[in-house]
Design a protein around this motif. Sequence first.
Motif, PDB file in Angstrom:
ATOM      1  N   PRO A 162     -17.600  23.033  10.803  1.00  0.00           N
ATOM      2  CA  PRO A 162     -16.812  23.995  11.569  1.00  0.00           C
ATOM      3  C   PRO A 162     -15.419  24.165  10.960  1.00  0.00           C
ATOM      4  CG  PRO A 162     -16.917  21.878  12.701  1.00  0.00           C
ATOM      5  CD  PRO A 162     -17.814  21.758  11.514  1.00  0.00           C
ATOM      6  N   ARG A 163     -14.783  25.280  11.258  1.00  0.00           N
ATOM      7  CA  ARG A 163     -13.393  25.503  10.836  1.00  0.00           C
ATOM      8  C   ARG A 163     -12.504  25.010  11.970  1.00  0.00           C
ATOM      9  NH1 ARG A 163     -14.918  31.608   9.791  1.00  0.00           N
ATOM     10  NH2 ARG A 163     -16.030  31.031  11.701  1.00  0.00           N
ATOM     11  N   VAL A 164     -11.631  24.079  11.624  1.00  0.00           N
ATOM     12  CA  VAL A 164     -10.949  23.297  12.659  1.00  0.00           C
ATOM     13  C   VAL A 164      -9.438  23.529  12.689  1.00  0.00           C
ATOM     14  CG1 VAL A 164     -10.561  20.940  13.497  1.00  0.00           C
ATOM     15  CG2 VAL A 164     -12.688  21.485  12.301  1.00  0.00           C
ATOM     16  N   GLN A 454      -1.955  35.735   7.244  1.00  0.00           N
ATOM     17  CA  GLN A 454      -2.979  36.509   6.541  1.00  0.00           C
ATOM     18  C   GLN A 454      -3.717  35.631   5.526  1.00  0.00           C
ATOM     19  OE1 GLN A 454      -4.008  39.429   7.629  1.00  0.00           O
ATOM     20  NE2 GLN A 454      -5.625  39.114   6.090  1.00  0.00           N
ATOM     21  N   THR A 455      -2.954  34.798   4.802  1.00  0.00           N
ATOM     22  CA  THR A 455      -3.577  33.873   3.833  1.00  0.00           C
ATOM     23  C   THR A 455      -4.525  32.914   4.559  1.00  0.00           C
ATOM     24  OG1 THR A 455      -1.546  33.981   2.545  1.00  0.00           O
ATOM     25  CG2 THR A 455      -3.067  32.206   1.991  1.00  0.00           C
ATOM     26  N   LEU A 456      -4.099  32.450   5.719  1.00  0.00           N
ATOM     27  CA  LEU A 456      -4.936  31.550   6.515  1.00  0.00           C
ATOM     28  C   LEU A 456      -6.227  32.258   6.933  1.00  0.00           C
ATOM     29  CD1 LEU A 456      -5.655  29.102   8.302  1.00  0.00           C
ATOM     30  CD2 LEU A 456      -4.035  29.940  10.007  1.00  0.00           C
ATOM     31  N   ARG A 457      -6.100  33.505   7.357  1.00  0.00           N
ATOM     32  CA  ARG A 457      -7.289  34.261   7.782  1.00  0.00           C
ATOM     33  C   ARG A 457      -8.277  34.413   6.631  1.00  0.00           C
ATOM     34  NH1 ARG A 457      -8.461  37.572  12.011  1.00  0.00           N
ATOM     35  NH2 ARG A 457      -6.320  37.710  12.740  1.00  0.00           N
ATOM     36  N   THR A 458      -7.765  34.790   5.475  1.00  0.00           N
ATOM     37  CA  THR A 458      -8.638  34.967   4.301  1.00  0.00           C
ATOM     38  C   THR A 458      -9.316  33.640   3.940  1.00  0.00           C
ATOM     39  OG1 THR A 458      -7.042  36.586   3.541  1.00  0.00           O
ATOM     40  CG2 THR A 458      -8.693  35.873   1.940  1.00  0.00           C
ATOM     41  N   PHE A 459      -8.534  32.565   3.986  1.00  0.00           N
ATOM     42  CA  PHE A 459      -9.050  31.213   3.703  1.00  0.00           C
ATOM     43  C   PHE A 459     -10.220  30.884   4.635  1.00  0.00           C
ATOM     44  CE2 PHE A 459      -8.601  26.754   5.279  1.00  0.00           C
ATOM     45  CZ  PHE A 459      -8.840  26.036   4.119  1.00  0.00           C
ATOM     46  N   LEU A 460     -10.069  31.215   5.910  1.00  0.00           N
ATOM     47  CA  LEU A 460     -11.113  30.876   6.880  1.00  0.00           C
ATOM     48  C   LEU A 460     -12.342  31.769   6.731  1.00  0.00           C
ATOM     49  CD1 LEU A 460      -8.855  30.375  10.053  1.00  0.00           C
ATOM     50  CD2 LEU A 460     -10.019  28.575   8.759  1.00  0.00           C
ATOM     51  N   GLU A 461     -12.115  32.991   6.253  1.00  0.00           N
ATOM     52  CA  GLU A 461     -13.210  33.973   6.225  1.00  0.00           C
ATOM     53  C   GLU A 461     -14.022  33.977   4.943  1.00  0.00           C
ATOM     54  OE1 GLU A 461     -11.215  37.610   7.135  1.00  0.00           O
ATOM     55  OE2 GLU A 461     -11.517  37.389   9.319  1.00  0.00           O
ATOM     56  N   THR A 462     -13.429  33.481   3.841  1.00  0.00           N
ATOM     57  CA  THR A 462     -14.131  33.646   2.567  1.00  0.00           C
ATOM     58  C   THR A 462     -14.447  32.313   1.907  1.00  0.00           C
ATOM     59  OG1 THR A 462     -11.996  33.930   1.531  1.00  0.00           O
ATOM     60  CG2 THR A 462     -13.231  35.931   1.999  1.00  0.00           C
ATOM     61  N   GLN A 463     -15.513  32.305   1.143  1.00  0.00           N
ATOM     62  CA  GLN A 463     -15.898  31.091   0.415  1.00  0.00           C
ATOM     63  C   GLN A 463     -16.295  31.498  -1.001  1.00  0.00           C
ATOM     64  OE1 GLN A 463     -15.564  27.940   1.335  1.00  0.00           O
ATOM     65  NE2 GLN A 463     -16.442  27.214  -0.580  1.00  0.00           N
ATOM     66  N   PRO A 464     -15.538  31.065  -2.013  1.00  0.00           N
ATOM     67  CA  PRO A 464     -15.875  31.455  -3.384  1.00  0.00           C
ATOM     68  C   PRO A 464     -17.117  30.720  -3.890  1.00  0.00           C
ATOM     69  CG  PRO A 464     -14.061  29.886  -3.398  1.00  0.00           C
ATOM     70  CD  PRO A 464     -14.360  30.185  -1.963  1.00  0.00           C
ATOM     71  N   THR A 465     -17.697  31.225  -4.946  1.00  0.00           N
ATOM     72  CA  THR A 465     -18.749  30.496  -5.651  1.00  0.00           C
ATOM     73  C   THR A 465     -18.036  29.576  -6.635  1.00  0.00           C
ATOM     74  OG1 THR A 465     -20.124  32.432  -5.459  1.00  0.00           O
ATOM     75  CG2 THR A 465     -20.821  30.784  -7.062  1.00  0.00           C
ATOM     76  N   ILE A 466     -18.415  28.298  -6.628  1.00  0.00           N
ATOM     77  CA  ILE A 466     -17.670  27.311  -7.415  1.00  0.00           C
ATOM     78  C   ILE A 466     -18.586  26.609  -8.423  1.00  0.00           C
ATOM     79  CG2 ILE A 466     -16.261  25.209  -7.287  1.00  0.00           C
ATOM     80  CD1 ILE A 466     -15.430  26.070  -4.460  1.00  0.00           C
ATOM     81  N   GLN A 475     -14.362  26.433 -11.777  1.00  0.00           N
ATOM     82  CA  GLN A 475     -14.337  27.888 -11.774  1.00  0.00           C
ATOM     83  C   GLN A 475     -14.583  28.331 -10.332  1.00  0.00           C
ATOM     84  OE1 GLN A 475     -14.170  29.721 -14.890  1.00  0.00           O
ATOM     85  NE2 GLN A 475     -13.738  31.458 -13.553  1.00  0.00           N
ATOM     86  N   PHE A 476     -13.587  29.033  -9.751  1.00  0.00           N
ATOM     87  CA  PHE A 476     -13.717  29.584  -8.392  1.00  0.00           C
ATOM     88  C   PHE A 476     -13.866  31.087  -8.585  1.00  0.00           C
ATOM     89  CE2 PHE A 476     -11.730  26.605  -5.050  1.00  0.00           C
ATOM     90  CZ  PHE A 476     -11.956  25.463  -5.779  1.00  0.00           C
ATOM     91  N   ASP A 477     -15.051  31.664  -8.416  1.00  0.00           N
ATOM     92  CA  ASP A 477     -15.272  33.082  -8.748  1.00  0.00           C
ATOM     93  C   ASP A 477     -14.655  33.353 -10.118  1.00  0.00           C
ATOM     94  OD1 ASP A 477     -16.732  33.614  -6.448  1.00  0.00           O
ATOM     95  OD2 ASP A 477     -14.978  34.226  -5.297  1.00  0.00           O
ATOM     96  N   ASP A 478     -13.593  34.222 -10.150  1.00  0.00           N
ATOM     97  CA  ASP A 478     -13.056  34.561 -11.473  1.00  0.00           C
ATOM     98  C   ASP A 478     -11.759  33.841 -11.827  1.00  0.00           C
ATOM     99  OD1 ASP A 478     -11.581  35.787  -9.601  1.00  0.00           O
ATOM    100  OD2 ASP A 478     -12.006  37.847 -10.237  1.00  0.00           O
ATOM    101  N   ARG A 479     -11.430  32.765 -11.114  1.00  0.00           N
ATOM    102  CA  ARG A 479     -10.224  32.024 -11.507  1.00  0.00           C
ATOM    103  C   ARG A 479     -10.549  30.552 -11.728  1.00  0.00           C
ATOM    104  NH1 ARG A 479      -7.477  29.789  -6.714  1.00  0.00           N
ATOM    105  NH2 ARG A 479      -8.980  30.040  -5.029  1.00  0.00           N
TER     106      ARG A 479
END
Length: 532
Positions: A162-164, A454-466, A475-479
């Motif tokens: 869960p996101r806590v 906003q950064t917190l929201r994006t952090f909670l909503e997205t998960q990169p491919t690692i 490698q996190f997506d393209d970075r």
Amino acid sequence: MRLLSFDHLQLEATADRIEIVPEGYILHGSAVFLQLPAQPRKYYRHGWQSWSLTTWLDPHLRLPNQKPALLHPMQLDPLYAFHPAPNGSWVGAVELADSNILLLGALGLETHVALHDQQLHGWYETGTGKWFVACGPESQVFSAYARHLKRQFGAAQQRPAPRVWCSWYSLYTAIEETLLQRAFDGLGDLPFDVLQVDDGWQLAIGDWTPNDKFPAGMEALADKIRASGRTPGLWLAPLLITPSSALFRQHPTWLLRDPQGKPVSAGFNWGESLYALDTTHPAVLDFLVNLMKQVRAWGYDYLKLDFLYAGALPGVRHQDIPREVALRHGLKIMREAMGNDAYFLACGAPILPCLGLCDALRVGPDVAGEWENYRDSVLLYNPTTPGTKNAILTSLHRLWLAPLLATDPDVAYFRSIQNSLSPDQKKLLQDLALLCNFKATSDLPQWLEEPERQTLRTFLETQPTIHQIDRYAFQFDDRVVDFSSAISLPMPPRGPTALKSALTGWLANQGWVMNLFYRLGKRRMKKLVSQM
Ligand code: 9PG
């Protein structure tokens, strides 16, 4: 003695019995030895519990003993605090000249590994059991070990972490009902799954009833959280007990004691001495069962059970069973009482006894609003005290546990208020959370600027491919994310610094000094809260 052979390596092993398995060997014995071909380049030392240092070390480096000794029981395995050789709990590994990793990992509890020159030595504290040995690329040997551990101990049910939102790293023990409610309201529609009340709600360590800062009671608070569409979470340290609690006065026979009958020290915190409950005492087990049922009845479905090492400290128990077996028994009883539908996060917990019983495990020490603390890191040479660099270092070296349970690297920061981390350091901590796929924060909504929210929201909503690139780069997506800046250990103190270190160490070992610091910290938090 027998020869173990791997792709590019043969080595002598001593054990009672040796079996070949697809990924390596299983050794049987209370003591096993592996003779290395040469001095290894590095030694992987695995710390006993969540907060204990876990990292690759230069095998020639004799780490200074971390200070103060007063905190040893709560920061490392006190039995090995002064062990002279590089050593660690359950598993050890070496990096060989050709970069391959040779791993020796126990498949049983109460086991330890040490490196003596060119020999890896593993032993069971009591009895005998199995060991897994593998040699090859790092990720391969550690995942093979994890598979064997899974077979032995089981693993958590597969459910997403869960996101806590957790109250600790903003208000600490200064939490109050109204302050928390204001924070919960301020989170608005940020996608948190759990709102977790941390330390500060209870009457005392041992007396798990709400104090006067929670006049409406814990059930009302859980109701309030649930009404916002989230799962209520609660912190407890069920195996710990302090002299200021009523439980301590009422049940002196419940305490873990040494052979002389003195209560075993579980460290020092909250300005007082800590002691441990004996998880083999039937009355203690009843107490734990009732406690778990009580907090579930209040409505808390996410439980952060902390300071769990207390259940596995060396001591004389009601029932004479190995100390980690005693802890595992206590954990099992608590898991059964809370039910499988509760989310169980273990913290301050010896790692192997938790497997198969907990959903998630804190895999490093606490983060803090600062990167590194000079007094703690340099003068006390203590890598387990709260600090963001310490937290990243140890958590990163425990990623291999991920197939067994959710690995909690502690919270990430998004705020600038009450925080001295640079934007890069904050980002690194956020990236660690993405890497562990365990997302949490303690940032108060009123402390966040709009872009930070906003950064917190994006952090909670997205998960990169690692994908892992090398030991510390991913490698996190393209970075590319490189954690190397968190890896170095400080230089052992020398010259005038050594003198300062000795004095600081002496002071930090005095209960009254620790108590003074605790009271000062508490006063500072009170002032901060009164201005809110
Ligand atoms: C509540 C906190 C939070 C936190 C836990 C744990 O070694 N130490 O000095 C030390 C002190 C506190 C501590 C961990 C280690 O914090 O990890 O998330 O719940 O208890 O008191």
